[in-house]
Design a protein around this motif. Structure first.
Motif, PDB file in Angstrom:
ATOM      1  N   THR A 186      19.758 -24.191 -14.326  1.00 39.28           N
ATOM      2  CA  THR A 186      18.519 -23.671 -13.807  1.00 39.28           C
ATOM      3  C   THR A 186      17.865 -24.929 -13.035  1.00 39.28           C
ATOM      4  OG1 THR A 186      17.644 -24.816 -15.956  1.00 39.28           O
ATOM      5  CG2 THR A 186      18.018 -22.484 -16.196  1.00 39.28           C
TER       6      THR A 186
ATOM      7  N   TYR B 177      13.606 -26.345 -11.430  1.00 40.99           N
ATOM      8  CA  TYR B 177      12.393 -26.245 -11.707  1.00 40.99           C
ATOM      9  C   TYR B 177      11.580 -26.863 -10.596  1.00 40.99           C
ATOM     10  CZ  TYR B 177      13.581 -24.335 -16.380  1.00 40.99           C
ATOM     11  OH  TYR B 177      14.241 -23.582 -17.316  1.00 40.99           O
TER      12      TYR B 177
ATOM     13  N   LYS C 135       8.099 -28.619 -14.521  1.00 41.55           N
ATOM     14  CA  LYS C 135       9.268 -29.074 -15.428  1.00 41.55           C
ATOM     15  C   LYS C 135       8.470 -29.467 -16.601  1.00 41.55           C
ATOM     16  CE  LYS C 135      12.396 -30.757 -11.752  1.00 41.55           C
ATOM     17  NZ  LYS C 135      12.932 -31.949 -11.151  1.00 41.55           N
TER      18      LYS C 135
ATOM     19  N   THR D   1      10.338 -22.579 -18.944  1.00 42.33           N
ATOM     20  CA  THR D   1      11.694 -22.358 -19.102  1.00 42.33           C
ATOM     21  C   THR D   1      12.065 -21.060 -18.490  1.00 42.33           C
ATOM     22  OG1 THR D   1      11.696 -23.639 -21.049  1.00 42.33           O
ATOM     23  CG2 THR D   1      13.429 -22.328 -20.807  1.00 42.33           C
TER      24      THR D   1
ATOM     25  N   SER E 272      15.088 -18.284 -18.410  1.00 42.46           N
ATOM     26  CA  SER E 272      16.502 -17.711 -18.894  1.00 42.46           C
ATOM     27  C   SER E 272      16.736 -16.131 -18.684  1.00 42.46           C
ATOM     28  CB  SER E 272      16.066 -17.753 -20.507  1.00 42.46           C
ATOM     29  OG  SER E 272      15.025 -16.837 -21.101  1.00 42.46           O
TER      30      SER E 272
END
Length: 112
Positions: free
Chosen positions: A57, A59, A64, A68, A70
């Motif tokens: 991943t 960001y 950051k 998140t 996923s």
């Protein structure tokens, strides 16, 4: 062409959380890198987070530690968990595998 449907947006107070979902069509979803973008009024669309097929991943600096990304390949779905939301996170959020295919987006408004 992949079809994308974003959901999960809404109105939340500063400091709150939301979880966005993006359902994608296509049998090869697991091979795609997927990104979440956002566009605030009067501003350009910007990349917020991305995830490759292997799970790596990255960001934007502005999110950051708070957001998140996923994915669930079995469900052809990518998620964006957003915590500690700020008014400047207000935007329409989109997911895309290639920055060319777009869904309708989902509105996130952070306001007291």
């Amino acid at each position: 062409q992949v079809q994308l449907v974003e959901s999960g947006g809404g109105l939340v107070q500063p400091g709150g959380s939301l979880r966005l979902s993006c359902a994608a069509s296509g049998s090869i979803f697991s091979l795609y890198a997927m990104g979440w973008y956002r566009q605030a009024p009067g501003k350009q669309r910007e990349l917020v987070a991305a995830i490759i097929s292997g799970g790596t991943t990255n960001y934007a600096d502005s999110v950051k530690g708070r957001f998140t990304i996923s994915r669930d390949n079995a469900k052809n779905t990518v998620y964006l968990q957003m915590n500690s939301l700020k008014p400047e996170d207000t935007a329409v959020y989109y997911c895309t595998p290639d920055a060319r295919s777009w869904g309708q987006g989902t509105q996130v408004t952070v306001s007291s």
